[in-house]
Design a protein around this motif. Sequence first.
Motif, short mmCIF file in Angstrom:
data_model
loop_
_atom_site.label_atom_id
_atom_site.label_comp_id
_atom_site.label_asym_id
_atom_site.label_seq_id
_atom_site.Cartn_x
_atom_site.Cartn_y
_atom_site.Cartn_z
N PHE A 35 -57.27 36.08 -35.56
CA PHE A 35 -58.26 37.10 -35.90
C PHE A 35 -58.33 37.27 -37.42
N ASN A 37 -57.32 39.13 -39.81
CA ASN A 37 -56.14 39.31 -40.67
C ASN A 37 -55.42 37.99 -40.96
N SER A 119 -51.80 36.85 -33.00
CA SER A 119 -50.91 37.49 -33.96
C SER A 119 -51.27 38.95 -34.12
N ASP A 120 -51.63 39.60 -33.03
CA ASP A 120 -51.74 41.05 -33.07
C ASP A 120 -50.70 41.60 -32.10
N SER A 121 -50.06 42.69 -32.51
CA SER A 121 -48.92 43.18 -31.74
C SER A 121 -49.30 43.67 -30.34
N ARG A 134 -47.98 37.52 -25.72
CA ARG A 134 -47.26 38.35 -26.68
C ARG A 134 -47.83 38.20 -28.08
N GLY A 135 -47.64 39.25 -28.84
CA GLY A 135 -48.04 39.24 -30.23
C GLY A 135 -46.95 38.58 -31.05
N VAL A 136 -47.37 37.78 -32.00
CA VAL A 136 -46.43 37.13 -32.90
C VAL A 136 -46.98 37.28 -34.32
N GLY A 137 -46.24 36.85 -35.31
CA GLY A 137 -46.75 36.93 -36.67
C GLY A 137 -47.59 35.71 -37.01
N SER A 138 -48.18 35.74 -38.18
CA SER A 138 -48.99 34.60 -38.62
C SER A 138 -48.21 33.28 -38.63
N PRO A 139 -46.93 33.28 -39.05
CA PRO A 139 -46.21 32.00 -39.04
C PRO A 139 -46.13 31.39 -37.64
N ASP A 140 -45.82 32.22 -36.63
CA ASP A 140 -45.75 31.72 -35.26
C ASP A 140 -47.11 31.22 -34.78
#
Lengths: 417, 169
Positions: A35, A37, A119-121, A134-140
């Motif tokens: 998305f 972000n 990558s949204d929680s 599941r939500g993960v961060g941008s690196p994942d």
Amino acid sequence: MGMTAIEKILARNSEQSVVRPGDIVTTKVETAILFDNNFMATTWRKILHVHDPDKVVVVFDHRAPASHVLSAQAHQTGRAFVKQFGISRFHDIGFDQGISHAIVADYGYGLPGTVLLCSDSHTCSAGVFNLAARGVGSPDMTYAVTKGETWFRVGETVRYELQGELRPGVSAKDVFLHLAGTYGDHATLNVEYGGPGLAGLSVNARRTLTTMSAELSVEFATFEPDDVMLDFVAARTDQELQPVWPDEDAVYADRRVIRLDQIAPLVALPDAVLNNSKPVADVSGQAIDQAFIGSCANGTLDDLAIAARVLEGKRVHDGVRLLVTPATQNIYREALRRGYVLAITEAGGVVTNATCGACGGGSLGVLGPGETCITASTRNFKGRMGDAEAKIFMASPATVAASAIQGSIADPLEYFR
Amino acid sequence: MSATEHLRMTGRVWVVGDNINTDLILPIQAYYLSVEEQPAWVFSANRPGWSDEVTVGDILVAGRNFGVGSSRPAARSLKNLGIACLLAESINGLFYRNAINFALPALEAPGIMALFQEGDVAEIDFEAAKITKPERNEALEAIAMPEQLLGILKAGGIYPLLQSENLIE
Ligand code: SF4
């Protein structure tokens, strides 16, 4: 020894016959959602290879339309990425715009039994469709998009056995506030929702619960499948559905019975979601400046219907700003057809386009110092919706609408008698 | 950190409570700033001025459910502030992933809040998940980071790995 639904989904997608709590598993990723972000200059790492463009979805939601130059640039970067790799499932500003988790529901992107990453929680939202989301961060996300796989730490599962039916005026948001207030965080755990109470909950209501489960700090939130959910997804995709039921002898960290008929409207007090829920009566009369109904958790058609029902023929209290944000433009259009938008705006509410908007404090509806807001969105953290000295109470759409009319926090039940 | 180096740290301890969320670590105002400017905003709402007091090598001790909240790169701010290791009663799963991916050493250590007060010194053998309080000769076994994830952490996070495979720029 059997497995819980989430253990079975992780086993299937890591091509193992059994997984157990404590295992680290590598699974394929069926759906990877980026998305706006992700494309922000401070976050984006230019991707040179996409594992499978057909497994990628791109959505602009957090700042849509762009709220400032940085987000406009993020959208430009996103559009260039979509074009370069031929991503067909792209939700730009316009007809099929919306918040990623609600887009997943509207367009049938959440396939039962599969793995979905974004990558949204609040990505656990899609767990309503019986999958591992599941939500993960941008690196994942970057890893999943380039390699088509990811890893998970398998956690233990808490089973919530839903029984009975909610009373009119009480909604899934109140159920969540009850869970958060009673049981606190579920860090490192999964939750599985099931039981006879499912039958009385719409897919939208169930999705409010899975979405809000992010606030319980769950690893995964998953619903047991039933025909209502499977028909919902089948109407939106031509992919074959492969739902997963928990084994009868599955091992749970705990089994908790929730009597839906005993839940009453609740409010989370400012600054924290967990262990912070109070009956509406405890805070009724607390004056408010702003009231918000929206977000991935509470921008569904059900939520707009409730808002319209409470507001029909009434006026928002002087000095109070009521903002209502449908989660997708599909929902917006349907709310228009059904007259909800008219009822809300005639009452003095402002209905905005589909976006995260006031929920994230990143664009419209930002709070100023010392202001008080009651919100039907996902978080009431300090500073979440603007200035750190603003107070944010969190409740159901019915409670928020009733409060907007009264000008202070109000019990919604009288509108449902 | 090189991939072969055994991870050990000794540092001054800061203590924060339960449910420290990502809006406190990386507030929305900071989200729009450059990566270099973001760390100055850590805990600005709950502990104004803290980021000025932290020095490189300090250790952050926290209560339950550290890092609950959004996927924003909050772990990166703690890393860039110089926090050598995060020790928490429990860590939100999404934050834990971000910590590994941004190479912020982090351990779940049930009992940690009872062991340390702010200003204490902590010694950590990260791979053995052994935490010591030298002045009182007390120790605590934390939950070790699984081998596979330790590999990512020691490689400096996910991005250097993907870069080495020409998957990202
Ligand atoms: S609506 Fe709020 S919680 Fe949901 S994705 Fe957007 S910012 Fe996050």
